[in-house]
Write an enzyme that holds these catalytic residues in place. Sequence first.
Site, PDB file in Angstrom:
ATOM      1  N   LYS A  37       2.732  11.453  -5.549  1.00  0.00           N
ATOM      2  CA  LYS A  37       0.915  11.413  -4.534  1.00  0.00           C
ATOM      3  C   LYS A  37       0.951  10.451  -4.073  1.00  0.00           C
ATOM      4  CE  LYS A  37      -0.557  14.001  -8.695  1.00  0.00           C
ATOM      5  NZ  LYS A  37      -1.706  13.628  -9.960  1.00  0.00           N
ATOM      6  N   GLY A  38       1.336   9.403  -4.123  1.00  0.00           N
ATOM      7  CA  GLY A  38       0.595   8.272  -2.746  1.00  0.00           C
ATOM      8  C   GLY A  38       0.969   8.152  -1.585  1.00  0.00           C
ATOM      9  N   GLU A  73       7.108   6.874   2.580  1.00  0.00           N
ATOM     10  CA  GLU A  73       6.877   6.142   1.004  1.00  0.00           C
ATOM     11  C   GLU A  73       5.306   5.860   1.815  1.00  0.00           C
ATOM     12  OE1 GLU A  73       6.680   5.846  -1.629  1.00  0.00           O
ATOM     13  OE2 GLU A  73       8.535   4.969  -2.289  1.00  0.00           O
ATOM     14  N   ASP A  74       4.858   5.686   0.907  1.00  0.00           N
ATOM     15  CA  ASP A  74       3.882   4.627   0.916  1.00  0.00           C
ATOM     16  C   ASP A  74       3.530   3.653   0.667  1.00  0.00           C
ATOM     17  OD1 ASP A  74       4.028   5.003  -1.835  1.00  0.00           O
ATOM     18  OD2 ASP A  74       2.403   5.317  -2.469  1.00  0.00           O
ATOM     19  N   ASP A 112       6.942  -1.977  -3.294  1.00  0.00           N
ATOM     20  CA  ASP A 112       6.488  -3.213  -3.416  1.00  0.00           C
ATOM     21  C   ASP A 112       7.548  -4.159  -4.193  1.00  0.00           C
ATOM     22  OD1 ASP A 112       5.780  -5.358  -5.340  1.00  0.00           O
ATOM     23  OD2 ASP A 112       4.606  -3.758  -6.759  1.00  0.00           O
ATOM     24  N   LYS A 155       5.105  -4.888  -0.044  1.00  0.00           N
ATOM     25  CA  LYS A 155       4.841  -6.373   0.306  1.00  0.00           C
ATOM     26  C   LYS A 155       5.607  -7.557   0.911  1.00  0.00           C
ATOM     27  CE  LYS A 155       1.638  -4.149  -3.502  1.00  0.00           C
ATOM     28  NZ  LYS A 155       1.090  -4.420  -4.585  1.00  0.00           N
ATOM     29  N   PHE A 193      -2.544  -6.104  -5.160  1.00  0.00           N
ATOM     30  CA  PHE A 193      -3.158  -4.823  -5.683  1.00  0.00           C
ATOM     31  C   PHE A 193      -3.595  -3.579  -5.084  1.00  0.00           C
ATOM     32  CE2 PHE A 193      -2.506  -0.658  -7.661  1.00  0.00           C
ATOM     33  CZ  PHE A 193      -1.344  -0.592  -8.360  1.00  0.00           C
ATOM     34  N   VAL A 194      -3.489  -2.838  -4.621  1.00  0.00           N
ATOM     35  CA  VAL A 194      -4.244  -2.658  -3.462  1.00  0.00           C
ATOM     36  C   VAL A 194      -4.460  -0.598  -3.845  1.00  0.00           C
ATOM     37  CG1 VAL A 194      -4.047  -3.727  -1.819  1.00  0.00           C
ATOM     38  CG2 VAL A 194      -2.197  -1.901  -1.616  1.00  0.00           C
ATOM     39  N   ARG A 248      -7.627   7.681  -4.410  1.00  0.00           N
ATOM     40  CA  ARG A 248      -6.900   7.886  -3.909  1.00  0.00           C
ATOM     41  C   ARG A 248      -7.610   8.395  -2.390  1.00  0.00           C
ATOM     42  NH1 ARG A 248      -1.435   8.870  -5.832  1.00  0.00           N
ATOM     43  NH2 ARG A 248      -1.863   8.787  -7.562  1.00  0.00           N
TER      44      ARG A 248
HETATM   45  P1  5GP Z   1       8.421  -0.645  -6.493  1.00  0.00           P
HETATM   46  O1  5GP Z   1      10.144   0.055  -6.693  1.00  0.00           O
HETATM   47  O2  5GP Z   1       8.763  -0.907  -4.159  1.00  0.00           O
HETATM   48  O3  5GP Z   1       8.243  -1.521  -6.957  1.00  0.00           O
HETATM   49  O4  5GP Z   1       7.074   0.324  -6.293  1.00  0.00           O
HETATM   50  C1  5GP Z   1       7.008   1.392  -5.870  1.00  0.00           C
HETATM   51  C2  5GP Z   1       5.801   1.908  -6.610  1.00  0.00           C
HETATM   52  O5  5GP Z   1       4.628   1.574  -7.354  1.00  0.00           O
HETATM   53  C3  5GP Z   1       4.974   2.999  -5.262  1.00  0.00           C
HETATM   54  O6  5GP Z   1       5.798   4.091  -4.496  1.00  0.00           O
HETATM   55  C4  5GP Z   1       3.287   2.533  -5.468  1.00  0.00           C
HETATM   56  O7  5GP Z   1       3.330   4.087  -6.673  1.00  0.00           O
HETATM   57  C5  5GP Z   1       3.345   1.972  -6.809  1.00  0.00           C
HETATM   58  N1  5GP Z   1       2.291   0.818  -6.156  1.00  0.00           N
HETATM   59  C6  5GP Z   1       3.266  -0.679  -5.924  1.00  0.00           C
HETATM   60  N2  5GP Z   1       2.552  -1.612  -5.385  1.00  0.00           N
HETATM   61  C7  5GP Z   1       0.866  -0.856  -5.655  1.00  0.00           C
HETATM   62  C8  5GP Z   1      -0.192  -1.153  -4.945  1.00  0.00           C
HETATM   63  O8  5GP Z   1       0.006  -2.110  -4.781  1.00  0.00           O
HETATM   64  N3  5GP Z   1      -0.985  -0.347  -5.017  1.00  0.00           N
HETATM   65  C9  5GP Z   1      -0.653   1.109  -5.715  1.00  0.00           C
HETATM   66  N4  5GP Z   1      -1.205   2.639  -6.044  1.00  0.00           N
HETATM   67  N5  5GP Z   1       0.616   1.149  -6.569  1.00  0.00           N
HETATM   68  C10 5GP Z   1       1.045   0.425  -5.647  1.00  0.00           C
END
Ligand code: 5GP
Length: 182
Positions: free
Chosen positions: A49-50, A105-106, A109, A137, A158-159, A171
Amino acid sequence: MAVRSQEQDDALGDVVVPEDELQDRVKAIGKEITADYEGRAPLLVGVLKGAFMFMSDLARAIDLPVEFDFMAVSSYGSATRTSGVVRIIKDLDIDLEGRDVIIVEDIVDSGLTLAYLRRNLEHRNPASLEVCALLLKDGLQKSDPDIRYVGFHLPADFVVGYGLDVGEKYRNLPSLVRYVGS
Ligand code: 5GP
């Protein structure tokens, strides 16, 4: 029990990116996409949903006949860490064959969710596949995430806000805010 306003919420820290900066950057990315895809009709694939709020603002900043579709994925892991094991909760409705696809993508990470999505969508034979991530990030990805459009580079905090949640909360914050927990 009364619900406290988000302004008074102790779990929220400082503003990382204020609303006006988010809006300016999204408009600039929209202009870039408009120029890069001139004469084409890209398909925006939003990751729910992000990314919903970013996608909504971004689409309005692109002066091309874009189409939308959404995917919902869930990654196994704790509330604030992903494990990289991704499950598709809602798949796309539109066929990607021959389309110019932009994954919206939002936040990236570890990059594991995006790596999974890219592999999955590449198998559907799009004409092109690029990624537009609002937030990246820095330094946390094991391999180069190869993202064509990045809104902002962030440290490892974490944001929340502007579509991003913790347990479905926050959200609707118009800015991006550090989450410090309760
Ligand atoms: P990744 O697979 O790149 O480690 O993580 C991606 C997903 O983790 C993002 O689409 C999001 O849902 C969640 N995520 C990663 N970092 C953050 C953050 O700082 N805040 C929030 N709310 N979600 C995050």
